[in-house]
Design a protein around this motif. Structure first.
Motif, PDB file in Angstrom:
ATOM      1  N   UNK A  98       0.843  -1.189   0.000  1.00 55.65           N
ATOM      2  CA  UNK A  98       0.000   0.000   0.000  1.00 55.65           C
ATOM      3  C   UNK A  98       0.882   1.244   0.000  1.00 55.65           C
ATOM      4  N   UNK A  99       0.317   2.345  -0.462  1.00 60.79           N
ATOM      5  CA  UNK A  99       1.085   3.579  -0.527  1.00 60.79           C
ATOM      6  C   UNK A  99       1.664   3.907   0.844  1.00 60.79           C
ATOM      7  N   UNK A 100       3.012   3.975   0.909  1.00 61.03           N
ATOM      8  CA  UNK A 100       3.702   4.143   2.183  1.00 61.03           C
ATOM      9  C   UNK A 100       4.934   5.009   1.991  1.00 61.03           C
ATOM     10  N   UNK A 101       5.366   5.720   3.035  1.00 59.39           N
ATOM     11  CA  UNK A 101       6.638   6.435   2.951  1.00 59.39           C
ATOM     12  C   UNK A 101       7.773   5.444   2.704  1.00 59.39           C
ATOM     13  N   UNK A 149       8.041   4.014  12.816  1.00 55.10           N
ATOM     14  CA  UNK A 149       6.756   4.345  13.429  1.00 55.10           C
ATOM     15  C   UNK A 149       5.582   4.232  12.459  1.00 55.10           C
ATOM     16  N   UNK A 150       5.796   3.673  11.277  1.00 54.03           N
ATOM     17  CA  UNK A 150       4.727   3.674  10.287  1.00 54.03           C
ATOM     18  C   UNK A 150       4.397   2.275   9.791  1.00 54.03           C
ATOM     19  N   UNK A 184       5.649   5.152  -1.966  1.00 53.24           N
ATOM     20  CA  UNK A 184       5.628   4.121  -3.000  1.00 53.24           C
ATOM     21  C   UNK A 184       4.456   3.177  -2.764  1.00 53.24           C
ATOM     22  N   UNK A 185       3.828   2.755  -3.847  1.00 54.45           N
ATOM     23  CA  UNK A 185       2.871   1.647  -3.783  1.00 54.45           C
ATOM     24  C   UNK A 185       3.228   0.650  -4.871  1.00 54.45           C
ATOM     25  N   UNK A 200       3.819   2.857  -8.308  1.00 51.86           N
ATOM     26  CA  UNK A 200       3.489   4.278  -8.250  1.00 51.86           C
ATOM     27  C   UNK A 200       4.467   5.019  -7.352  1.00 51.86           C
ATOM     28  N   UNK A 201       4.898   6.187  -7.827  1.00 52.71           N
ATOM     29  CA  UNK A 201       5.794   7.081  -7.104  1.00 52.71           C
ATOM     30  C   UNK A 201       5.026   8.350  -6.778  1.00 52.71           C
TER      31      UNK A 201
END
Length: 759
Positions: free
Chosen positions: A252-255, A262-263, A293-294, A304-305
């Motif tokens: 999933x879209x994540x930093x 912490x995420x 990024x996902x 995806x960027x």
């Protein structure tokens, strides 16, 4: 002379001339014209006399509209014609048809003009920049084609990108000037949204596209997506679960930050903004981008960027403008995956100088590392007893590593005298037995330590929000702790001095550094970081400067350093979730990133003796024997005599088969400046082999040794794929010619299938 038309019984008009009554007729007409008015629609006004004679007189409107020359004589006088009233309706129908035809013709012409303009404009666009940059402005699709175009000039896309997905499609761009060669640069601007620049260049025979988005308002977040189904994908780094190729995974879209952030820790401790595609393309994202990024989110087969500062852990000090988001990356295309990977190792990633690093790491590569991790309470007599049993069971003495609980208080780097009453004596005894002593160190400093107090006064620790006080976090043992600030030159010099004094005083030969740890919330550094993972890079730079073999669980942009990457947190299971099946995909992923020397975790995973699975332990040991470094915690003799025999055989194979292969690979290929990593995927020697591109249970050591271990519980057979070449079976001593599959190959518990390429 005036002409008249007389209406007969057959409705025929008869023309008569009456010279004698000419004056009388003219007078009659004049009297009638005085009583006539033009019709509202401008048509001819007609009068009918008593004899059925119709006098048709064109009005001014009909003259102007029609301009029919037949209604004028040679002198320009208007002629009168005889016309039947019944012919008016057919004439009106004809006029309606004419008007309809003209309307349809007009619409057709407008459509034709639009189409001609569109295709003419598109052709002009392709002629101008299409030879180098193929970008469709209306759909915002970027076409990346192969390095060579075929003889028919037909382009073969190997990568398709949908750019600017957060810009409404009804918004059209305007061109912006870069004042450069229009065939190699494109600049477009979507008002109120974003500005896009694409620059084309050739580097080392590879086509490269530099893509840059700059937001034009604070809320716009640049987002580009690329199709995953155009090829197979590799890279990124450690993941959970670890999949090879990457398109098998869902993120999933994540930093895009390494673990313990912490995420949710979607990513592991070794992470790079680098992806390789099997058709011969690489994608590298700039490190100052606030990257999210996902991958395969919602099964969309997309990578995806996303560039976003808002609601993210990325510091805002690296914005090109203080109120906008941005996204910058580079795509390079080579002849195939191997060619472009070799180019990337030389030009896009930190250069791995493998054989220089090997000289420093050689003692750790030649023989296994023995660690006290997971061996219960740590005490001096237990360490000495472990060393003696290693020797008594006729195993090699090499590095003996004491796990992180040797300190009285974490951060002071002082031995706990209740556990180690005389560390100098222990160090001397170990060296007499042929061992080298290694210590495990974590980056945390407990708030109860003397070092913490010293660091507070000297600003050695990462600070919290607003740069006011030392930031606090939780250590791996859930202790309240601070973290060293590697951007502070005084802090790094202090830490290096303490490690150097420790090594010199007690004869320490190596250090193992745990992961980067959990940084304080909203961390503030002495010198601002462009990205949080730059902390990991600086930490690795700091400890690599000790000029001794070091192991690291976390790394970023550290391929050039003399370090061994220790796979993080391997667990005692057979699966992809940090288990045995994750070892080869992780090693291959690290190889793609340029890391040569890896440890596939402690043999058997993190279980202690009471929960260790013997079969899993042996199969893991067989894989580790063909990796650069082996590491034991649970000892073979603690299981049974059969395990001891197998362990000695595997250690011998490592020493006699793998280590010489590593040496020849590094030195015979003259890798003093640049050298590909030692562990490679099968496609490294067959980059166009579709099957080799997907194999995640086999690997190469160098280019001529193929390894195919058993990775399934209670299995003694497996299918093995051979890429092109002639391979010598080192178990059955026969030859196999690839490419081909060998089905149900028998591998006993004490064996590992490996094959040598002979041609």
């Amino acid at each position: 002379m005036l002409s008249t038309k007389k209406k007969d019984s057959g409705s025929n008009l008869i023309e008569e001339e009456n010279d004698e009554s000419e004056k009388e007729v003219e007078k009659e007409n004049e009297s009638k014209e005085e009583n006539e008015t033009p019709t509202a629609n401008g048509e001819n006004q007609a009068d009918v006399d008593n004899e059925g004679i119709t006098i048709v007189v064109p009005t001014l409107g009909s003259i102007n509209a029609g301009g029919d020359a037949k209604n004028k004589d040679t002198n320009g006088d208007i002629k009168a014609t005889k016309e039947s009233p019944k012919s008016a309706k057919p004439r009106k129908k004809r006029e309606y048809k004419l008007k309809a035809f003209v309307g349809i013709l007009f619409v057709f012409i407008v459509i034709a003009v639009i189409l001609i303009y569109h295709f003419y404009h598109e052709q002009q666009y392709l002629i101008e920049i299409g030879r180098k940059i193929r970008f469709q402005e209306d759909t915002r699709v970027l076409h990346i084609d192969r390095i060579n175009v075929n003889e028919d000039n037909v382009r073969d896309d190997i990568l398709l990108g949908n750019l600017g997905l957060n810009i409404p499609y009804h918004s059209l761009p305007s061109k912006c000037s870069l004042e450069e060669d229009k065939t190699t640069e494109l600049c477009l601007k979507w008002k109120y949204y974003a500005r896009l620049e694409i620059k084309y260049e050739v580097l080392g025979g590879n086509k490269c596209y530099n893509i840059s988005w700059e937001g034009l308002n604070p809320l716009h977040e640049p987002k580009d997506c690329f199709n995953l189904d155009s090829g197979h994908w590799y890279g990124m780094g450690e993941l959970d679960p670890q999949m090879w190729p990457l398109e098998k995974k869902h993120i999933k879209l994540s930093p895009f930050l390494s673990g313990r952030n912490r995420l949710g820790d979607r990513f592991g401790q070794v992470l790079e903004r680098y992806l390789l595609q099997s058709q011969g393309a690489v994608l590298v994202v700039d490190y100052d981008v606030p990257l999210h990024v996902s991958l395969n989110q919602n099964n969309d087969s997309k990578l995806c960027l996303h560039g976003r500062f808002q609601d993210s852990p990325f510091p805002e000090i690296n914005r090109t403008r203080t109120d906008t988001n941005f996204l910058r990356y580079r795509i390079c295309v080579g002849h195939n995956a191997r060619k472009v990977q070799e180019f990337a190792l030389q030009s896009l990633l930190p250069t791995p100088r493998s054989n220089n690093n090997y000289n420093i790491l050689k003692p750790m590569i030649d023989n296994p590392v023995w660690t006290m991790t997971h061996r219960g309470e740590l005490k001096q007599d237990k360490v000495l007893d472990f060393a003696r049993k290693i020797k008594e069971n006729d195993f090699h003495s090499s590095y003996l590593e004491i796990s992180d609980h040797w300190q009285a208080v974490h951060g002071d780097l002082i031995f706990d005298t209740s556990k180690f009453p005389n560390i100098s004596m222990l160090s001397g005894q170990l060296k007499t037995m042929g061992f080298k002593l290694a210590l495990w160190i974590h980056p945390f400093v407990n708030v109860e330590s003397k070092a913490f107090v010293e660091g507070v006064f000297k600003n050695y620790w990462v600070r919290g929000p607003n740069n006011q006080v030392s930031g606090l976090t939780l250590s791996h043992d859930d202790e309240v702790a601070a973290v060293l600030d590697p951007t502070n030159g005084d802090a790094t010099a202090w830490f290096q001095q303490k490690l150097g004094d420790l090594a010199q005083t007690y004869g320490i030969d190596s250090f193992t550094f745990g992961g980067k740890g959990l940084l304080p919330a909203s961390p503030t550094f002495e010198n601002p970081l462009s990205d949080i993972d730059y902390y990991t890079k600086l930490y690795a730079d700091m400890v690599a400067a000790l000029n001794m073999p070091v192991q690291l669980e976390a790394a970023s942009r550290s391929q050039h350093l003399p370090i061994v990457i220790k796979m993080f947190g391997r667990q005692t299971n057979w699966g992809y979730n940090f288990g045995l099946k994750s070892v080869i995909p992780t090693a291959l992923a690290l190889s793609v990133l340029g890391y040569s020397f890896v440890i596939p975790g402690i043999i058997g995973g993190n279980a202690d003796l009471n929960t260790m699975d013997k079969e899993l332990y042996i199969r893991w040991m067989e894989v580790a024997a063909f990796m650069p470094v082996m590491e034991f915690s649970v000892a073979p003799w603690e299981l049974d005599p059969e395990t001891v025999i197998i362990a000695k055989d595997m250690i011998n194979k490592h020493k006699t088969v793998v280590v010489p292969r590593i040496q020849s690979y590094l030195f015979d290929l003259n890798c003093s400046q640049i050298c590909p990593p030692i562990i490679q995927p099968l496609w490294w020697i067959a980059p166009d082999d579709d099957t080799a591109q997907t194999i995640d249970s086999e690997f190469l050591v160098g280019e001529t040794l193929l390894v195919a271990p058993i990775l399934e519980k209670s299995k003694k057979t497996r299918d093995i794929y051979f890429p092109k070449g002639i391979w010598r079976d080192e178990i059955q001593r026969n030859s196999i010619t690839g490419p081909k599959w060998m089905k149900n190959y028998l591998v006993e518990l004490n064996q590992i299938a490996y094959f040598t390429m002979v041609s």
